[in-house]
Design a protein around this motif. Structure first.
Motif, short mmCIF file in Angstrom:
data_model
loop_
_atom_site.label_atom_id
_atom_site.label_comp_id
_atom_site.label_asym_id
_atom_site.label_seq_id
_atom_site.Cartn_x
_atom_site.Cartn_y
_atom_site.Cartn_z
N MET A 1 -4.03 -0.97 1.53
CA MET A 1 -4.61 -1.54 0.32
C MET A 1 -3.64 -2.53 -0.31
SD MET A 1 -4.41 -1.14 -3.22
CE MET A 1 -5.44 -1.51 -4.62
N TRP B 1 -6.16 -2.85 7.05
CA TRP B 1 -6.94 -3.58 6.06
C TRP B 1 -7.84 -4.62 6.70
CZ3 TRP B 1 -6.57 -8.86 5.22
CH2 TRP B 1 -5.43 -9.51 5.73
N TRP C 1 -11.21 -3.27 7.32
CA TRP C 1 -12.10 -3.27 6.14
C TRP C 1 -12.70 -4.66 5.94
CZ3 TRP C 1 -7.57 -0.86 2.95
CH2 TRP C 1 -7.41 0.48 3.32
N LEU D 1 -11.69 2.11 -2.06
CA LEU D 1 -10.85 2.91 -1.17
C LEU D 1 -11.15 4.38 -1.36
CD1 LEU D 1 -8.53 3.05 0.87
CD2 LEU D 1 -6.94 3.12 -1.07
N THR D 2 -11.39 5.08 -0.25
CA THR D 2 -11.78 6.49 -0.16
C THR D 2 -13.16 6.76 -0.75
OG1 THR D 2 -10.87 7.39 -2.26
CG2 THR D 2 -9.34 7.19 -0.40
N ASN E 1 -5.89 9.59 -2.16
CA ASN E 1 -5.65 8.37 -1.38
C ASN E 1 -4.50 8.61 -0.40
OD1 ASN E 1 -7.58 6.83 -2.81
ND2 ASN E 1 -6.10 6.39 -4.42
N MET F 1 -11.21 -1.47 -5.00
CA MET F 1 -10.73 -2.24 -3.86
C MET F 1 -11.85 -3.06 -3.25
SD MET F 1 -8.87 -1.03 -0.32
CE MET F 1 -10.41 -0.62 0.53
N HIS G 1 -14.16 5.17 6.52
CA HIS G 1 -14.64 5.91 5.36
C HIS G 1 -15.80 6.84 5.71
CE1 HIS G 1 -12.17 2.91 3.36
NE2 HIS G 1 -12.27 3.61 2.25
N ALA H 1 -3.17 4.74 3.87
CA ALA H 1 -4.27 3.90 3.43
C ALA H 1 -3.83 3.05 2.23
CB ALA H 1 -5.48 4.75 3.07
#
Length: 301
Positions: free
Chosen positions: A214, A87, A90, A46-47, A206, A115, A75, A210
């Protein structure tokens, strides 16, 4: 003949069958010899960015394996880009990446950091036909490491905040030591994070929204871990500052496939770049190599 779509990046990938990449920040390293029949899909956190997987990718590729580091939706851009996605976007990035890689190899091993490890497990749950092995590196179901501020324990309130339209521009900012035990490396990475170029080292914090996504991904995967039957390599720092070793033990306890759990003692969260990065690369390469041998009945070389 490749089908055309209204996506210039995807069309470029279709015109260049030697690479599955569809964004400028992804990268692909073609394999060689028998080992090249095995591909490794790398998933950042994440990030984060595909760059945080580059050293591991090079090590795996030296073993002959094809390696594709995918970019997650939202991202390598702005915080606004990230909070627009959910999510499931992703997971869609990872699923599509696995399919593109599988078109070029005979088997796929998926490895993720933080993540990204949760996303790797999600792929094994949802698409067992695509996954021959899983590498969970610094897996993060919860931010419960020793450097995480106490106020983040209130993150369960974030869905209410979003419902009320509160905190769209807010973020949990990264805290020292930023997942890195090596002080010289930490200094360079922090400079990159604060440079304004998120494609180099990710965002410095973060975003709240977001983090909500997650948590939803984490909950979804935790409930289904027993569905993972692929062999798993679980690597985690014993002093992880972001996610405690309990995250790794959860995987080892619940998945149904064979598990190798290894704790590292001279790194923090970012084990792919920290002091034990060579150990991580060696263990990952040996794991993929064993899977290739099991599949072929002969050593991949």
């Amino acid at each position: 003949m490749n089908a055309r779509v209204d996506d210039p990046l995807l069309n470029a990938a279709l015109d260049a069958p030697q690479t599955p990449c569809v964004t400028p920040h992804e990268f692909f390293l073609p394999g060689s010899g028998e080992a090249g029949r095995t591909g490794v899909l790398l998933v950042h956190g994440l990030t984060g960015t595909p760059n945080e997987m580059r050293l591991l990718a090079k090590g795996l590729n030296r073993g002959g394996f094809a390696v594709y580091a995918v970019q997650l939706a939202g991202h390598c851009g702005t915080p606004d880009d990230l909070i627009r996605v959910r999510w499931t976007d992703w997971t869609a990035s990872v699923h599509a990446g696995a399919e593109r890689l599988r078109a070029q190899v005979d088997r796929v091993v998926v490895m993720g950091l933080s993540m990204g490890a949760v996303l790797a497990l999600e792929l094994a749950i949802a698409r067992p036909d695509l996954v021959d092995g899983v590498g969970a590196l610094s897996a993060t179901f919860r931010y419960d490491g020793w450097s995480i501020p106490r106020y983040t324990r209130l993150s369960f309130l974030l869905p209410l905040f979003r419902l009320l339209g509160i905190g769209r521009r807010r973020a949990f900012m990264e805290q020292p030591p930023y997942g890195i035990k090596d002080e010289a490396l930490r200094k360079r990475v922090v400079e990159q994070m604060n440079s304004g170029d998120s494609s180099a080292a990710g965002l410095p914090g973060n975003p709240w929204y977001a983090v909500i996504e997650m948590h939803r991904l984490s909950s979804h995967v935790r409930r289904r871990l027993q569905s993972v039957r692929a062999p798993c390599l679980v690597l985690h720092a014993s002093e992880d500052d972001i996610s405690s070793v309990n995250n790794a033990r959860l995987i080892a306890r619940r998945v149904r496939g064979p598990v190798s759990l290894v704790l590292l003692h001279d790194s923090y969260h970012m084990i792919t770049i920290d002091r034990e990065r060579r150990t991580v690369t060696t263990l990952a390469t040996e794991f993929v190599g064993r899977l290739a041998v099991d599949a072929d009945g002969t050593a991949a070389a």
